[in-house]
Design a protein around this motif. Sequence first.
Motif, PDB file in Angstrom:
ATOM      1  N   ALA A  13      -4.672  -1.572  -7.162  1.00 36.45           N
ATOM      2  CA  ALA A  13      -4.428  -0.984  -5.868  1.00 36.45           C
ATOM      3  C   ALA A  13      -6.228  -1.736  -5.988  1.00 36.45           C
ATOM      4  O   ALA A  13      -6.459  -2.004  -4.109  1.00 36.45           O
ATOM      5  CB  ALA A  13      -5.035   0.282  -5.393  1.00 36.45           C
ATOM      6  N   VAL A  14      -6.608  -1.470  -6.634  1.00 41.85           N
ATOM      7  CA  VAL A  14      -8.433  -1.655  -6.248  1.00 41.85           C
ATOM      8  C   VAL A  14      -8.441  -3.230  -5.671  1.00 41.85           C
ATOM      9  O   VAL A  14      -8.555  -4.237  -5.299  1.00 41.85           O
ATOM     10  CB  VAL A  14      -9.603  -1.452  -7.127  1.00 41.85           C
ATOM     11  N   ARG A  25      -7.005  -4.644  -3.258  1.00 43.88           N
ATOM     12  CA  ARG A  25      -7.461  -4.727  -1.898  1.00 43.88           C
ATOM     13  C   ARG A  25      -8.539  -5.250  -2.058  1.00 43.88           C
ATOM     14  O   ARG A  25      -9.395  -6.169  -0.966  1.00 43.88           O
ATOM     15  CB  ARG A  25      -8.583  -3.155  -2.223  1.00 43.88           C
ATOM     16  N   ASP A  74     -14.551   5.405   0.307  1.00 47.81           N
ATOM     17  CA  ASP A  74     -13.305   4.000   0.707  1.00 47.81           C
ATOM     18  C   ASP A  74     -12.974   3.922   1.834  1.00 47.81           C
ATOM     19  O   ASP A  74     -12.390   3.207   2.644  1.00 47.81           O
ATOM     20  CB  ASP A  74     -12.205   4.112  -0.022  1.00 47.81           C
ATOM     21  N   SER A 129     -14.069   8.538  -2.584  1.00 48.73           N
ATOM     22  CA  SER A 129     -13.514   8.478  -2.177  1.00 48.73           C
ATOM     23  C   SER A 129     -13.820   8.264  -0.643  1.00 48.73           C
ATOM     24  O   SER A 129     -12.921   7.809   0.370  1.00 48.73           O
ATOM     25  CB  SER A 129     -11.992   9.303  -2.195  1.00 48.73           C
ATOM     26  N   THR A 157      -6.949   3.221  -2.056  1.00 51.49           N
ATOM     27  CA  THR A 157      -8.095   3.569  -3.170  1.00 51.49           C
ATOM     28  C   THR A 157      -7.796   4.798  -2.369  1.00 51.49           C
ATOM     29  O   THR A 157      -8.512   5.671  -4.101  1.00 51.49           O
ATOM     30  CB  THR A 157      -8.914   2.205  -3.137  1.00 51.49           C
ATOM     31  N   THR A 175       0.761  -1.374  -0.214  1.00 50.08           N
ATOM     32  CA  THR A 175       0.123  -0.024  -0.207  1.00 50.08           C
ATOM     33  C   THR A 175       0.553   1.114   0.280  1.00 50.08           C
ATOM     34  O   THR A 175       0.524   2.643  -0.551  1.00 50.08           O
ATOM     35  CB  THR A 175      -0.986   0.199   0.968  1.00 50.08           C
ATOM     36  N   TRP A 227      -7.998   0.054   1.479  1.00 49.99           N
ATOM     37  CA  TRP A 227      -9.009   0.604   1.860  1.00 49.99           C
ATOM     38  C   TRP A 227      -8.737   2.289   1.953  1.00 49.99           C
ATOM     39  O   TRP A 227      -9.312   2.619   0.630  1.00 49.99           O
ATOM     40  CB  TRP A 227     -10.325   0.666   2.249  1.00 49.99           C
ATOM     41  N   LEU A 282      -5.254   3.016  -9.825  1.00 46.27           N
ATOM     42  CA  LEU A 282      -6.176   3.008  -9.211  1.00 46.27           C
ATOM     43  C   LEU A 282      -6.888   1.670  -9.871  1.00 46.27           C
ATOM     44  O   LEU A 282      -7.236   1.043  -8.755  1.00 46.27           O
ATOM     45  CB  LEU A 282      -7.086   4.131  -9.266  1.00 46.27           C
ATOM     46  N   GLU A 283      -6.659   1.228 -10.771  1.00 46.52           N
ATOM     47  CA  GLU A 283      -7.576  -0.254 -10.993  1.00 46.52           C
ATOM     48  C   GLU A 283      -6.879  -1.437  -9.611  1.00 46.52           C
ATOM     49  O   GLU A 283      -6.893  -2.319  -9.970  1.00 46.52           O
ATOM     50  CB  GLU A 283      -7.490  -0.721 -12.625  1.00 46.52           C
ATOM     51  N   ARG A 296      -8.009   7.291  -5.485  1.00 47.72           N
ATOM     52  CA  ARG A 296      -8.896   7.630  -5.906  1.00 47.72           C
ATOM     53  C   ARG A 296      -9.443   9.812  -6.069  1.00 47.72           C
ATOM     54  O   ARG A 296     -10.066  10.390  -7.357  1.00 47.72           O
ATOM     55  CB  ARG A 296     -10.477   7.484  -5.826  1.00 47.72           C
ATOM     56  N   TYR A 325       1.175   7.009  -6.637  1.00 50.15           N
ATOM     57  CA  TYR A 325      -0.122   8.088  -6.527  1.00 50.15           C
ATOM     58  C   TYR A 325       0.784   9.763  -6.824  1.00 50.15           C
ATOM     59  O   TYR A 325       0.603  10.247  -7.571  1.00 50.15           O
ATOM     60  CB  TYR A 325      -0.705   7.963  -5.704  1.00 50.15           C
TER      61      TYR A 325
END
Length: 222
Positions: free
Chosen positions: A70-71, A74, A113, A110, A87, A39, A84, A67-68, A91, A46
């Motif tokens: 990281a999701v 998650r 999340d 966001s 993301t 993370t 969480w 983001l894709e 986001r 980012y």
Amino acid sequence: MILWKASFVKGDAKYLQCCIAVLLTLCATASTSSADSKTDSFIDQYAQITISGESERRRGQLLGELLEEAVSYRELNPSNAEAWIATARIRFGVANTQGVLRGPRTMTQSHDDVESALALDENVLGGFGKAFLGYLYAVLPGWPVGVGDVDKAEELLGQVVGDDEPNIAYNYFYAMYLIRLQRFEDAYKRLLMAKNSNTVLPDSPAIRSLYQNEVEKLLVSV
């Protein structure tokens, strides 16, 4: 292997139980360390993208791809509160590259999340989750467009941000809350504190530069 077929005496059984317990503890520790490292890597990427100097369109594309990733991570670790938060932060970065119509909606996601992270661990990242959620309440528009709420912002930020706060992000978040209240003199003082702060999580040159750049911009305009 032949040795393990022998019957254990009572002492041997206790020793084996201790070994298993230690092994399980080491595995759990390694898993947590790996999750934290992953993370942190997302957040560092980012920040690097955000300060890269790329066009807004290109930054939006790169952050969307991050983001894709990281999701997906998650979803494999749904009980990891830090995933969480990761993301949520990415986001939010995506939202800043979108227009006035899409941006607030993405920022609301966001917010959702972060709330999910706090439901798992209300003190995630030593209180960063609360501070970030307070910031979102401060900067987002209110109902019916968004979930902005200065009272909730004050409550959450007040739980985390100290009078002599050493964290760059926390001081920046609190300054944005004060700007929302049009308390510009107090906001300027808090931005000066942020400029001179020496703590940021995760501690990386990119994250530090990201907040310092935002603080410098606000110091000129407040």
